[in-house]
Scaffold this active site. Structure first.
Site, PDB file in Angstrom:
ATOM      1  N   LYS A   9      20.739  -6.156  82.944  1.00  0.00           N
ATOM      2  CA  LYS A   9      20.353  -7.564  82.798  1.00  0.00           C
ATOM      3  C   LYS A   9      19.094  -7.867  83.629  1.00  0.00           C
ATOM      4  O   LYS A   9      18.672  -7.036  84.441  1.00  0.00           O
ATOM      5  CB  LYS A   9      21.527  -8.448  83.226  1.00  0.00           C
ATOM      6  CG  LYS A   9      22.784  -8.259  82.361  1.00  0.00           C
ATOM      7  CD  LYS A   9      23.848  -9.256  82.793  1.00  0.00           C
ATOM      8  CE  LYS A   9      25.129  -9.070  82.013  1.00  0.00           C
ATOM      9  NZ  LYS A   9      26.119 -10.118  82.361  1.00  0.00           N
ATOM     10  N   TYR A  49      26.111 -13.182  72.542  1.00  0.00           N
ATOM     11  CA  TYR A  49      27.178 -13.814  73.312  1.00  0.00           C
ATOM     12  C   TYR A  49      27.979 -14.820  72.483  1.00  0.00           C
ATOM     13  O   TYR A  49      28.636 -15.707  73.049  1.00  0.00           O
ATOM     14  CB  TYR A  49      26.584 -14.508  74.542  1.00  0.00           C
ATOM     15  CG  TYR A  49      26.282 -13.555  75.694  1.00  0.00           C
ATOM     16  CD1 TYR A  49      27.240 -12.643  76.147  1.00  0.00           C
ATOM     17  CD2 TYR A  49      25.058 -13.589  76.361  1.00  0.00           C
ATOM     18  CE1 TYR A  49      26.986 -11.786  77.209  1.00  0.00           C
ATOM     19  CE2 TYR A  49      24.789 -12.733  77.429  1.00  0.00           C
ATOM     20  CZ  TYR A  49      25.760 -11.842  77.841  1.00  0.00           C
ATOM     21  OH  TYR A  49      25.512 -10.998  78.895  1.00  0.00           O
ATOM     22  N   ARG A 102      28.799  -2.964  89.741  1.00  0.00           N
ATOM     23  CA  ARG A 102      28.859  -4.362  90.205  1.00  0.00           C
ATOM     24  C   ARG A 102      29.412  -4.452  91.623  1.00  0.00           C
ATOM     25  O   ARG A 102      28.985  -5.296  92.416  1.00  0.00           O
ATOM     26  CB  ARG A 102      29.708  -5.178  89.240  1.00  0.00           C
ATOM     27  CG  ARG A 102      29.007  -5.389  87.891  1.00  0.00           C
ATOM     28  CD  ARG A 102      30.005  -5.840  86.860  1.00  0.00           C
ATOM     29  NE  ARG A 102      29.397  -6.240  85.603  1.00  0.00           N
ATOM     30  CZ  ARG A 102      30.084  -6.347  84.476  1.00  0.00           C
ATOM     31  NH1 ARG A 102      31.372  -6.076  84.450  1.00  0.00           N
ATOM     32  NH2 ARG A 102      29.466  -6.717  83.363  1.00  0.00           N
ATOM     33  N   ASN A 112      25.486 -10.289  87.214  1.00  0.00           N
ATOM     34  CA  ASN A 112      26.309  -9.117  87.525  1.00  0.00           C
ATOM     35  C   ASN A 112      25.699  -7.807  87.007  1.00  0.00           C
ATOM     36  O   ASN A 112      26.395  -6.875  86.651  1.00  0.00           O
ATOM     37  CB  ASN A 112      27.748  -9.323  87.039  1.00  0.00           C
ATOM     38  CG  ASN A 112      27.838  -9.544  85.537  1.00  0.00           C
ATOM     39  OD1 ASN A 112      26.825  -9.579  84.853  1.00  0.00           O
ATOM     40  ND2 ASN A 112      29.043  -9.656  85.020  1.00  0.00           N
ATOM     41  N   HIS A 115      25.650  -5.301  81.395  1.00  0.00           N
ATOM     42  CA  HIS A 115      26.605  -5.636  80.332  1.00  0.00           C
ATOM     43  C   HIS A 115      27.026  -4.341  79.648  1.00  0.00           C
ATOM     44  O   HIS A 115      26.205  -3.442  79.467  1.00  0.00           O
ATOM     45  CB  HIS A 115      25.954  -6.562  79.293  1.00  0.00           C
ATOM     46  CG  HIS A 115      26.774  -6.691  78.053  1.00  0.00           C
ATOM     47  ND1 HIS A 115      27.799  -7.604  77.938  1.00  0.00           N
ATOM     48  CD2 HIS A 115      26.775  -5.982  76.902  1.00  0.00           C
ATOM     49  CE1 HIS A 115      28.381  -7.445  76.756  1.00  0.00           C
ATOM     50  NE2 HIS A 115      27.775  -6.470  76.102  1.00  0.00           N
ATOM     51  N   GLU A 126      27.157  -4.682  68.708  1.00  0.00           N
ATOM     52  CA  GLU A 126      26.061  -4.856  69.666  1.00  0.00           C
ATOM     53  C   GLU A 126      24.964  -3.809  69.452  1.00  0.00           C
ATOM     54  O   GLU A 126      23.780  -4.120  69.549  1.00  0.00           O
ATOM     55  CB  GLU A 126      26.620  -4.817  71.095  1.00  0.00           C
ATOM     56  CG  GLU A 126      27.508  -6.043  71.366  1.00  0.00           C
ATOM     57  CD  GLU A 126      28.274  -5.996  72.678  1.00  0.00           C
ATOM     58  OE1 GLU A 126      28.190  -4.972  73.399  1.00  0.00           O
ATOM     59  OE2 GLU A 126      28.972  -6.982  72.981  1.00  0.00           O
TER      60      GLU A 126
HETATM   61  P1  CMP Z   1      28.987  -9.883  80.377  1.00  0.00           P
HETATM   62  O1  CMP Z   1      29.780  -8.626  80.422  1.00  0.00           O
HETATM   63  O2  CMP Z   1      27.550  -9.787  80.066  1.00  0.00           O
HETATM   64  O3  CMP Z   1      29.672 -10.856  79.290  1.00  0.00           O
HETATM   65  C1  CMP Z   1      29.791 -12.236  79.450  1.00  0.00           C
HETATM   66  C2  CMP Z   1      29.181 -12.712  80.724  1.00  0.00           C
HETATM   67  O4  CMP Z   1      29.515 -14.011  81.082  1.00  0.00           O
HETATM   68  C3  CMP Z   1      29.691 -11.875  81.863  1.00  0.00           C
HETATM   69  O5  CMP Z   1      29.122 -10.604  81.801  1.00  0.00           O
HETATM   70  C4  CMP Z   1      29.282 -12.730  83.070  1.00  0.00           C
HETATM   71  O6  CMP Z   1      27.997 -12.368  83.556  1.00  0.00           O
HETATM   72  C5  CMP Z   1      29.221 -14.113  82.458  1.00  0.00           C
HETATM   73  N1  CMP Z   1      30.201 -14.998  83.071  1.00  0.00           N
HETATM   74  C6  CMP Z   1      31.535 -14.850  83.084  1.00  0.00           C
HETATM   75  N2  CMP Z   1      32.101 -15.873  83.749  1.00  0.00           N
HETATM   76  C7  CMP Z   1      31.096 -16.692  84.161  1.00  0.00           C
HETATM   77  C8  CMP Z   1      31.039 -17.901  84.888  1.00  0.00           C
HETATM   78  N3  CMP Z   1      32.141 -18.489  85.322  1.00  0.00           N
HETATM   79  N4  CMP Z   1      29.828 -18.444  85.110  1.00  0.00           N
HETATM   80  C9  CMP Z   1      28.692 -17.846  84.653  1.00  0.00           C
HETATM   81  N5  CMP Z   1      28.696 -16.677  83.946  1.00  0.00           N
HETATM   82  C10 CMP Z   1      29.880 -16.113  83.722  1.00  0.00           C
END
Ligand code: CMP
Length: 143
Positions: A9, A49, A102, A112, A115, A126
């Site tokens: 990311k 998403y 992470r 984080n 993905h 994807e």
């Molecule tokens: P990812 O695996 O990219 O898929 C969905 C993403 O939503 C997840 O990683 C997090 O980075 C993001 N995410 C999940 N919970 C929250 C939250 N409470 N606030 C902001 N982002 C979130």
């Protein structure tokens, strides 16, 4: 052979973690089948998403993933989908074990680092969203 979609990311790219992340998957024994540094459009972000559309953080999620370049990858190998998820660690870095990506490099759930597809269906969807067939290479190791 099983394939998964992984993406460094914008936070991981800007913190110069592409090499570290690629190294972890190479050393584990997986094969890189495709990769590119790219800027995600708003449309692609919303599509990628889509399952989170109703979540309160959806806008934040789309804004963040389009805030700078990402490094999109396809990796191939035995059980690569589940194993890559284990190597990434829990979605919330606060819960991610040390030794995971992470757990070692992130503190916030919204930023984080990486993905990864969570199922064979997500991986197929994807990969198709981010890559054309001709951008992917599958090969036998000969050395
Ligand atoms: P990812 O695996 O990219 O898929 C969905 C993403 O939503 C997840 O990683 C997090 O980075 C993001 N995410 C999940 N919970 C929250 C939250 N409470 N606030 C902001 N982002 C979130």
């Amino acid at each position: 052979m099983e394939k998964t979609f992984l993406m460094v990311k914008p936070d991981g790219v800007q913190r110069n973690l592409i090499g570290e992340i690629v190294t972890r998957f190479e050393k584990k024994g997986f094969s890189l089948a495709g990769a590119k540094l790219m800027q995600i459009s708003d449309e692609l972000a919303q599509n990628h998403y889509g399952e989170h559309k109703e979540r309160p953080f959806f806008g934040e999620l789309v804004d963040f993933i389009t805030s700078g370049p990402v490094f999109a990858m396809v990796w191939e190998g035995e059980n690569v989908i589940a194993t890559a998820r284990n190597m990434m660690g829990k979605t919330n870095p606060a819960d991610a074990a040390s030794g995971t990506i992470r757990g070692d490099y992130a503190v916030q759930v919204g930023q984080n680092i990486i993905h990864g597809s969570d199922s064979p269906e997500s991986a197929e969807r994807e990969i198709a969203l981010f890559f054309n067939e001709e951008e992917l290479v599958s090969y036998e190791k000969t050395i």
